[in-house]
Design a protein around this motif. Sequence first.
Motif, PDB file in Angstrom:
ATOM      1  N   ILE A  69       0.851  -1.180   0.000  1.00 16.17           N
ATOM      2  CA  ILE A  69       0.000   0.000   0.000  1.00 16.17           C
ATOM      3  C   ILE A  69       0.892   1.236   0.000  1.00 16.17           C
ATOM      4  O   ILE A  69       1.608   1.497   0.964  1.00 16.17           O
ATOM      5  CB  ILE A  69      -0.928   0.024   1.225  1.00 16.17           C
ATOM      6  CG1 ILE A  69      -1.773  -1.251   1.278  1.00 16.17           C
ATOM      7  CG2 ILE A  69      -1.839   1.253   1.169  1.00 16.17           C
ATOM      8  CD1 ILE A  69      -2.655  -1.365   2.509  1.00 16.17           C
ATOM      9  N   VAL A  70       0.883   1.994  -1.093  1.00 16.50           N
ATOM     10  CA  VAL A  70       1.746   3.170  -1.207  1.00 16.50           C
ATOM     11  C   VAL A  70       0.976   4.410  -0.780  1.00 16.50           C
ATOM     12  O   VAL A  70      -0.193   4.580  -1.106  1.00 16.50           O
ATOM     13  CB  VAL A  70       2.289   3.337  -2.647  1.00 16.50           C
ATOM     14  CG1 VAL A  70       3.169   2.160  -3.018  1.00 16.50           C
ATOM     15  CG2 VAL A  70       1.161   3.485  -3.661  1.00 16.50           C
ATOM     16  N   SER A  71       1.644   5.275  -0.028  1.00 17.71           N
ATOM     17  CA  SER A  71       1.015   6.527   0.422  1.00 17.71           C
ATOM     18  C   SER A  71       2.065   7.584   0.735  1.00 17.71           C
ATOM     19  O   SER A  71       1.764   8.597   1.360  1.00 17.71           O
ATOM     20  CB  SER A  71       0.150   6.270   1.658  1.00 17.71           C
ATOM     21  OG  SER A  71       0.929   5.762   2.732  1.00 17.71           O
ATOM     22  N   ASP A  72       3.297   7.350   0.306  1.00 20.46           N
ATOM     23  CA  ASP A  72       4.418   8.204   0.698  1.00 20.46           C
ATOM     24  C   ASP A  72       4.285   9.642   0.196  1.00 20.46           C
ATOM     25  O   ASP A  72       3.828   9.888  -0.929  1.00 20.46           O
ATOM     26  CB  ASP A  72       5.730   7.638   0.158  1.00 20.46           C
ATOM     27  CG  ASP A  72       6.117   6.340   0.837  1.00 20.46           C
ATOM     28  OD1 ASP A  72       5.564   6.051   1.906  1.00 20.46           O
ATOM     29  OD2 ASP A  72       6.959   5.609   0.289  1.00 20.46           O
ATOM     30  N   ASP A  73       4.720  10.562   1.007  1.00 22.56           N
ATOM     31  CA  ASP A  73       4.903  11.951   0.597  1.00 22.56           C
ATOM     32  C   ASP A  73       5.997  11.969  -0.469  1.00 22.56           C
ATOM     33  O   ASP A  73       7.119  11.515  -0.214  1.00 22.56           O
ATOM     34  CB  ASP A  73       5.331  12.780   1.824  1.00 22.56           C
ATOM     35  CG  ASP A  73       5.613  14.240   1.496  1.00 22.56           C
ATOM     36  OD1 ASP A  73       5.650  14.608   0.315  1.00 22.56           O
ATOM     37  OD2 ASP A  73       5.815  15.011   2.451  1.00 22.56           O
ATOM     38  N   PRO A  74       5.724  12.478  -1.676  1.00 24.15           N
ATOM     39  CA  PRO A  74       6.740  12.471  -2.743  1.00 24.15           C
ATOM     40  C   PRO A  74       8.010  13.234  -2.386  1.00 24.15           C
ATOM     41  O   PRO A  74       9.066  12.976  -2.968  1.00 24.15           O
ATOM     42  CB  PRO A  74       6.011  13.136  -3.920  1.00 24.15           C
ATOM     43  CG  PRO A  74       4.560  12.925  -3.645  1.00 24.15           C
ATOM     44  CD  PRO A  74       4.441  12.997  -2.150  1.00 24.15           C
ATOM     45  N   ASP A  75       7.898  14.179  -1.439  1.00 27.35           N
ATOM     46  CA  ASP A  75       9.066  14.968  -1.036  1.00 27.35           C
ATOM     47  C   ASP A  75       9.630  14.524   0.310  1.00 27.35           C
ATOM     48  O   ASP A  75      10.359  15.281   0.959  1.00 27.35           O
ATOM     49  CB  ASP A  75       8.687  16.449  -0.950  1.00 27.35           C
ATOM     50  CG  ASP A  75       8.386  17.056  -2.311  1.00 27.35           C
ATOM     51  OD1 ASP A  75       9.091  16.711  -3.274  1.00 27.35           O
ATOM     52  OD2 ASP A  75       7.440  17.855  -2.413  1.00 27.35           O
TER      53      ASP A  75
END
Length: 410
Positions: free
Chosen positions: A101-107
Motif C-alpha cells: 500500500i503506497v502513500s508516501d509523501d513524494p518529497d
Amino acid sequence: MTTFNEKLAKYAELIVKVGVNVQVDQKVVISANLDAAPLVRLITKYAFENQAKDVIVNWNDEAVTRERYAHAPLSVFEEAPEHRAKERTELAKEGACFISIVSDDPDLLKGVDGEKISANQKSMGKVLTEFRELMMSNTVSWTVVAAASSGWAKKVFPDKPENEQVDALWDAIFETTRVNTKDPVATWKNHDETLNNKASELNDKQFKTLHYQAPGTDLYIGLPDDHIWVGAGSYNKKGHEFMANMPTEEVFCCAERNHVDGYVSSTKPLSYGGNIIDNFKLTFENGRIVNVEAEKGQEILENLIATDEGSHYLGEVALVPDPSPISQSGILFFNTLFDENASNHLAIGSAYAFNIKGGEEMSRDELEKRGVNTSLTHVDFMIGSDKMNIDGITKSGETLPVFRNGDWAF
C-alpha cells in the motif's frame, strides 16, 4: 449516497478478491504506512472472511524514515537487513500473497544525502534479489495499491484547503480504481478483458521493433523473439489470477536489452527515493543509457542508473492511451502507480520474466541470452502524451501504426 467508510470497505474487498485473489489457507502479507491503518484493518477483515490462513502486516512510519535518513550514518544504508528479506522469500515460497500500500509523501526525503538513498536502494536490491525474482516471474500473487496521506495529498492538491486535501485524494483513488461503480469486482473483470484483447492483438503482430516519435523523443526499441504482451491481469504458478497494479490501464512487454537506440524525454515527474526527478532526457546506444540530462534530480537519476549494470538498460515497455481515465482526470499524482497509468512508460532495470515465452522457468543468464534484461532495480518513468506516435516494424520490414496522437491506431 455512499459514505466514505462504505467506499473504503468496497476498496478493501476489491483488493482482497481481485488484487491478490486470496485463496483458502493462504497467508497474506501487507506492507503499509501507519496512515493506511483503516484500510489495512479492512483488508485483514476481508482476507479472513475469504478464509486466509493468516495476515502479516509490516508497518512503516514516514516520520521515523525521515529521521533515520537524516541522522543515521551511511553504513546503516549500505547494510540491508537480510533477515527481513529472508522472511519475505520464505513466505513467498510458502505461497503467500503480497499487498503493498503506497502513500508516501513524494518529497519525504527532499534534501537528504543522495548517497544514502542510493546505498539503500542497492543494498535492499541485493538482499531482495530472490524475492523479486519470484514476484517478477509471477510465482506468487501480488498487488500494489494506494492510500491517501496528508503529505501526498498536499503535493497533489496544493490549492485546496488543507482540511479538504486528503478527502480529495481519496476521491481520486476511488474513482481511478473503479470503486465508485455499482459492482467494482465485476467492473474490473470487464476492464481486464478489454486490456487482454489489446494484448492479444499485439501478440499476433509480433513486432520486431517499436519506433517512438514525439517532442523530445525519437527512439527505437527492439522486442525479443517470442515476446508476450500482457494486460491487466496475471496468473501465478498455481493458475490463480491477480492484478499486480490497481489502478492499471497498461498493456506491457519487455525490451530487447541491446536493441534500444535514440533518445526519449519524460513527460511527467518521477517520484523516486523520496525525491522528484523532472524534465529529463535519456540517450541510448545499443541498448545502454549513454547520456542523462535532468532539470531536477540529476544526481538521484544518475545514482539510480548506476545501481548495477542492468540498470543501464530498459526492462519494461508499456503502452497506455492518453485518453485513459487517469490521464483525462488532469490530476498529476506524483506517484508512479497512478502516473504510469496515465502515460506510455518505460522501466529502467529488470524486465518481467513472463513477458517472453517460457521465461518463468529461465535463469537470469538464460533470460539475458534471450535479450531480457535483469537488474536489482525496476523503475518506471513516463514518456507519453497526446503528441506521441508509435510505429511497429515487423520482421519483414513492414511498418504499421500502433499509436497516433497518443491513442491506439488499431
